[in-house]
Design an enzyme around this catalytic site. Sequence first.
Site, mmCIF file in Angstrom:
data_model
loop_
_atom_site.group_PDB
_atom_site.id
_atom_site.type_symbol
_atom_site.label_atom_id
_atom_site.label_comp_id
_atom_site.label_asym_id
_atom_site.label_seq_id
_atom_site.Cartn_x
_atom_site.Cartn_y
_atom_site.Cartn_z
ATOM 1 N N LYS A 1 -28.642 17.931 51.228
ATOM 2 C CA LYS A 1 -28.199 17.344 49.960
ATOM 3 C C LYS A 1 -26.708 17.027 50.039
ATOM 4 O O LYS A 1 -25.999 17.613 50.851
ATOM 5 C CB LYS A 1 -28.469 18.330 48.818
ATOM 6 N N ASP B 1 -28.274 22.835 50.784
ATOM 7 C CA ASP B 1 -27.772 22.344 49.500
ATOM 8 C C ASP B 1 -26.274 22.585 49.461
ATOM 9 O O ASP B 1 -25.492 21.736 49.896
ATOM 10 C CB ASP B 1 -28.514 23.050 48.362
ATOM 11 N N VAL C 1 -36.231 19.500 44.915
ATOM 12 C CA VAL C 1 -37.480 19.028 45.523
ATOM 13 C C VAL C 1 -38.403 20.199 45.868
ATOM 14 O O VAL C 1 -37.943 21.307 46.120
ATOM 15 C CB VAL C 1 -37.219 18.186 46.797
HETATM 16 P P1 IMP Z 1 -27.687 26.623 49.799
HETATM 17 O O1 IMP Z 1 -27.133 27.969 50.164
HETATM 18 O O2 IMP Z 1 -27.150 26.130 48.486
HETATM 19 O O3 IMP Z 1 -27.518 25.598 50.903
HETATM 20 O O4 IMP Z 1 -29.231 26.811 49.499
HETATM 21 C C1 IMP Z 1 -30.198 26.716 50.464
HETATM 22 C C2 IMP Z 1 -31.478 27.336 49.997
HETATM 23 O O5 IMP Z 1 -31.709 27.084 48.595
HETATM 24 C C3 IMP Z 1 -32.646 26.697 50.733
HETATM 25 O O6 IMP Z 1 -32.975 27.411 51.878
HETATM 26 C C4 IMP Z 1 -33.747 26.732 49.698
HETATM 27 O O7 IMP Z 1 -34.406 27.980 49.770
HETATM 28 C C5 IMP Z 1 -33.034 26.656 48.372
HETATM 29 N N1 IMP Z 1 -33.004 25.269 47.869
HETATM 30 C C6 IMP Z 1 -31.933 24.457 47.775
HETATM 31 N N2 IMP Z 1 -32.273 23.260 47.267
HETATM 32 C C7 IMP Z 1 -33.610 23.320 47.053
HETATM 33 C C8 IMP Z 1 -34.571 22.371 46.549
HETATM 34 O O8 IMP Z 1 -34.274 21.222 46.194
HETATM 35 N N3 IMP Z 1 -35.859 22.814 46.485
HETATM 36 C C9 IMP Z 1 -36.243 24.050 46.858
HETATM 37 N N4 IMP Z 1 -35.378 24.965 47.344
HETATM 38 C C10 IMP Z 1 -34.074 24.598 47.436
#
Ligand code: IMP
Length: 178
Positions: free
Chosen positions: A130, A102, A152
Amino acid sequence: MGADLERVLLTEDRILARIDDLAQQIWADYEGKDVLLVGVLKGAVMVMSDLMRAMPGTAPMDWMAISSYGSGTKSSGVVRILKDLDSDISGRHVLIVEDIVDSGLTLSWLRSNLASRGAASVEICALMRKPDASKVDVDVRYVGFDIPNEFVVGYGLDYAERYRNLRDVVTLAPHVYT
Ligand code: IMP
């Protein structure tokens, strides 16, 4: 579909077909190299099990559990290790297997953490990415699907520990998390 779930974004068939492609590509790229698959608990359990079974040969796996401090559905990039690797990765080629990128903060932290242990290389395979992932410079070599900026669940991904068991990836209705 329940009131909290909106629509199917990726069907199980589409996911499995894409994972099959990625597995072939990964296998070819790492030919002759000893690659260690590192899954990130808990979201990556389905991706890992399907990816490793789609590979033409055996690759060892290991797991990490990390918690990313954040509020609600957003991570902050401040990460704590809840379960570390069992293996010593110095000199080894590591492929991180993740469910979704994300902000990219979690993965960028994880990649530098693993690189600092002397891994020969650290690459990332994520089933979904994303749009925000482009804001942090995290190079995800293997991406299953670029998806819109929606929350999601399913195929290992949860909301408050629910819905991991769904076979498809489904969007969660915004009223649940906003
Ligand atoms: P980031 O550090 O923002 O890239 O977050 C990554 C982590 O957030 C992923 O490994 C997921 O555990 C959680 N995450 C991010 N987006 C989603 C989503 O749409 N659904 C469920 N978990 C998410």
